[in-house]
Design an enzyme around this catalytic site. Structure first.
Site, PDB file in Angstrom:
ATOM      1  N   HIS A 182       0.871  -1.381  -0.128  1.00 48.49           N
ATOM      2  CA  HIS A 182       0.046  -0.043  -0.104  1.00 48.49           C
ATOM      3  C   HIS A 182       1.080   1.064  -0.224  1.00 48.49           C
ATOM      4  CE1 HIS A 182      -3.576   2.095   0.702  1.00 48.49           C
ATOM      5  NE2 HIS A 182      -2.914   2.919   1.341  1.00 48.49           N
ATOM      6  N   CYS A 183       0.647   2.056  -0.937  1.00 51.48           N
ATOM      7  CA  CYS A 183       1.578   3.171  -1.169  1.00 51.48           C
ATOM      8  C   CYS A 183       0.896   4.444  -0.778  1.00 51.48           C
ATOM      9  CB  CYS A 183       2.124   3.407  -2.573  1.00 51.48           C
ATOM     10  SG  CYS A 183       3.058   4.773  -2.767  1.00 51.48           S
ATOM     11  N   PRO A 184       1.457   5.198   0.354  1.00 57.04           N
ATOM     12  CA  PRO A 184       0.696   6.367   0.854  1.00 57.04           C
ATOM     13  C   PRO A 184       0.716   7.456  -0.035  1.00 57.04           C
ATOM     14  CG  PRO A 184       2.660   6.140   2.096  1.00 57.04           C
ATOM     15  CD  PRO A 184       2.444   4.698   1.129  1.00 57.04           C
ATOM     16  N   ASN A 187      -2.028   7.198  -2.301  1.00 61.89           N
ATOM     17  CA  ASN A 187      -3.122   6.763  -1.492  1.00 61.89           C
ATOM     18  C   ASN A 187      -4.095   5.534  -2.195  1.00 61.89           C
ATOM     19  OD1 ASN A 187      -5.023   7.252   0.333  1.00 61.89           O
ATOM     20  ND2 ASN A 187      -6.355   8.733  -0.940  1.00 61.89           N
TER      21      ASN A 187
END
Length: 376
Positions: A182-184, A187
């Site tokens: 999951h890449c912040p 998003n």
């Protein structure tokens, strides 16, 4: 005083009664106490016993509140991170157009001007396209209809069948097909349908930052020297102002426009160089994973499986790897030579191979058909 004496006398009488008990009575009481202790211990163990419990499970349980906090903070700050990426990238583009491009048009030869205009705008288009596609494209999720879904396990969070290479994202609270992480900064999860967009964005952003750092090195040195010279002139001006006579004038200083120009060039070079180092390392890491035909999550799973089979004298082979070159062709969607131009060097919204639900048949671009190997 009398109440204390009465309590003390009652305690002494109870103690004497216990001492007057026979040997059999004392043994019976001790045995009942031991039975109650063992029964309580057995109930406690039966409620907490798990055959899969080990040190890692206990550590994960202790850190579960921390994981919950990180997941929720990442979920809410994803929009902030996306805005930060857009803001920083826009500031670099604005500095290039306002400060550097006029200088390039005035000082460079026509050949170099054409090179900078062509490469710079191509790189910018690739960055914007792949970042937009990465944040707006769904990574892929298992379908709601589970009748015809071929699964290899059951998700403990969703309590639903989970296809191969699918993992549960605690931030999105959904299972993701071929989940990488999951890449912040997006998003969004990086999965089956947007993995190529994510890697291409990292690659072209790194290339753009390296291009700006190399091209602006001379400008950065001149701007940094000008800023240092400005500080010295400012000190001299203050000293002269303190001891000024009628025939002395303060030394000249840079205008606001010149100071803004110099600071903008320094800001551009420092930011691009920092991003090139950090994002370049991440890009190389993902390039190595793609070469091996695995994701970030599968890398840890494969490592443990490789160690487990090595103790038994066996060799682990990744069933989703078709060889280094073929892995890249599958990942980029290159089936014919023309695709290297239309699908790699130019923006392309083509879909990846397969649906992400099954990985039985190798893609058509694989040159050598491999037999099925040990699964994960």
């Amino acid at each position: 005083m009398r109440s204390r004496q009465r309590i003390f006398a009652a305690v002494m009488r109870l103690l004497l009664k216990c001492l007057r008990l026979g040997r059999r009575r004392r043994f019976k009481l001790v045995r009942q106490a031991e039975q109650l202790w063992h029964y309580g211990h057995l109930c406690f163990r039966s409620l907490l016993y798990n055959s899969f419990t080990n040190g890692d499970v206990v550590l994960d349980s202790l850190f579960e509140p921390v994981y919950w906090l990180v997941d929720h903070v990442t979920r809410w700050f994803g929009v902030v991170f996306v805005a930060l990426v857009i803001g920083l990238t826009s500031s670099i583009v604005a500095i290039v157009y306002i400060c550097l491009l006029p200088l390039i048009l005035q000082t460079y030869t026509p050949a170099w001007i054409c090179w900078h205009l062509a490469y710079g705008h191509w790189n910018l288009i690739m960055i914007v396209f792949h970042y937009y596609m990465a944040i707006t494209t769904s990574p892929g999720h298992p379908p709601q209809a589970k009748e015809k879904l071929t699964s290899v396990s059951i998700c403990r969070k969703c309590i639903a069948p989970k296809p191969a290479r699918t993992h549960h994202c605690s931030i999105c609270n959904r299972c993701v097909l071929k989940m990488d992480h999951h890449c912040p900064w997006l998003n969004n999860c990086v999965g089956h349908y947007n993995h190529r967009y994510f890697f291409s964005f990292c690659l072209f952003m790194t290339m753009g930052c390296i291009y700006c750092s190399i091209s602006g090195w001379e400008m950065f040195r001149d701007a940094y020297a000008a800023i240092e010279r400005t500080k010295l002139l400012e000190k001299e001006r203050l000293q002269v102002a303190a001891n000024q006579t009628y025939y002395q004038t303060p030394p000249p200083t840079f205008s606001f426009r010149q100071r803004a120009f110099h600071k903008s060039v320094v800001y551009l070079w420092v930011l691009c160089s920092s991003v090139a180092l950090a994002l370049g390392a991440l890009t190389l890491w993902h390039a190595a994973l793609i070469t091996r035909g695995e994701t970030s999550i599968e890398r840890h799973i494969n490592k443990k499986e490789r160690q487990r089979l090595q103790k038994k004298g066996k060799v682990f082979r990744n069933p989703y790897s078709y060889g280094s070159w073929d892995n890249w062709k599958v990942f980029l969607g290159v089936h014919i030579p023309r695709h290297w131009l239309t699908r790699v060097l130019l923006p392309s919204p083509h879909l990846p191979h397969g649906t992400g639900l099954s990985w039985d048949l190798p893609p058509s671009c694989v040159t050598e058909q491999r037999a099925s190997l040990l699964a994960i």
